[in-house]
Design a protein around this motif. Sequence first.
Motif, PDB file in Angstrom:
ATOM      1  N   UNK A  24       3.110 -13.843  -2.071  1.00 42.19           N
ATOM      2  CA  UNK A  24       2.277 -12.732  -1.608  1.00 42.19           C
ATOM      3  C   UNK A  24       0.843 -13.209  -1.372  1.00 42.19           C
ATOM      4  N   UNK A  25       0.201 -12.614  -0.395  1.00 42.23           N
ATOM      5  CA  UNK A  25      -1.237 -12.770  -0.189  1.00 42.23           C
ATOM      6  C   UNK A  25      -1.877 -11.473  -0.663  1.00 42.23           C
ATOM      7  N   UNK A  47       5.362  -7.567   5.720  1.00 36.06           N
ATOM      8  CA  UNK A  47       5.480  -6.393   4.871  1.00 36.06           C
ATOM      9  C   UNK A  47       4.213  -6.218   4.045  1.00 36.06           C
ATOM     10  N   UNK A  48       3.757  -4.980   3.926  1.00 38.52           N
ATOM     11  CA  UNK A  48       2.666  -4.669   3.005  1.00 38.52           C
ATOM     12  C   UNK A  48       3.317  -4.154   1.727  1.00 38.52           C
ATOM     13  N   UNK A  82      -3.912   6.306   3.194  1.00 41.71           N
ATOM     14  CA  UNK A  82      -5.330   6.212   3.558  1.00 41.71           C
ATOM     15  C   UNK A  82      -5.728   4.744   3.768  1.00 41.71           C
ATOM     16  N   UNK A  83      -5.310   3.870   2.850  1.00 40.08           N
ATOM     17  CA  UNK A  83      -5.641   2.448   2.941  1.00 40.08           C
ATOM     18  C   UNK A  83      -5.156   1.866   4.271  1.00 40.08           C
ATOM     19  N   UNK A  84      -3.900   2.148   4.617  1.00 39.17           N
ATOM     20  CA  UNK A  84      -3.326   1.609   5.856  1.00 39.17           C
ATOM     21  C   UNK A  84      -4.083   2.114   7.084  1.00 39.17           C
ATOM     22  N   UNK A  92       5.420  -2.264   7.936  1.00 39.90           N
ATOM     23  CA  UNK A  92       6.296  -1.607   6.978  1.00 39.90           C
ATOM     24  C   UNK A  92       5.702  -1.772   5.578  1.00 39.90           C
ATOM     25  N   UNK A  93       5.871  -0.735   4.753  1.00 40.41           N
ATOM     26  CA  UNK A  93       5.302  -0.739   3.401  1.00 40.41           C
ATOM     27  C   UNK A  93       6.425  -0.633   2.377  1.00 40.41           C
TER      28      UNK A  93
END
Length: 123
Positions: A24-25, A47-48, A82-84, A92-93
């Motif tokens: 992950x980053x 992917x987030x 909100x963040x996105x 995709x989350x």
Amino acid sequence: MADHNEFGKLAEDLAAEYLKKNGHTILTRNFYYQKHEIDIVSELDDLVVVTEVKARSYDTVIEPHEAVTRKKIRSIVVCADFYLQEMNIEKEVRFDIITILPDEHGVLQITHLEDAFQTYDAN
């Protein structure tokens, strides 16, 4: 700082390091929107991943992930939305939970529950 706050910070640090070691980053930590908060937002491939960290420094009757109630899930989803939008991210989350608990010898154990909100129904 209270001991539980220090342990919470340690748990989030351990969770972030665990995610990094697993590809992950880290995009952000402790993101707030109104009264809502996300512990960790990371990116894995396309992917987030929004990760809630739950930790206990002692043995407990309920598992830490069981403390993520429907109300908490709703709050995380609102904050993630909100963040996105704010970061103009269209990916995709996935919502994960990382739990951190000591074993019988006091060694902290990390459990990663991927797609933990899969059965979440916003209605």
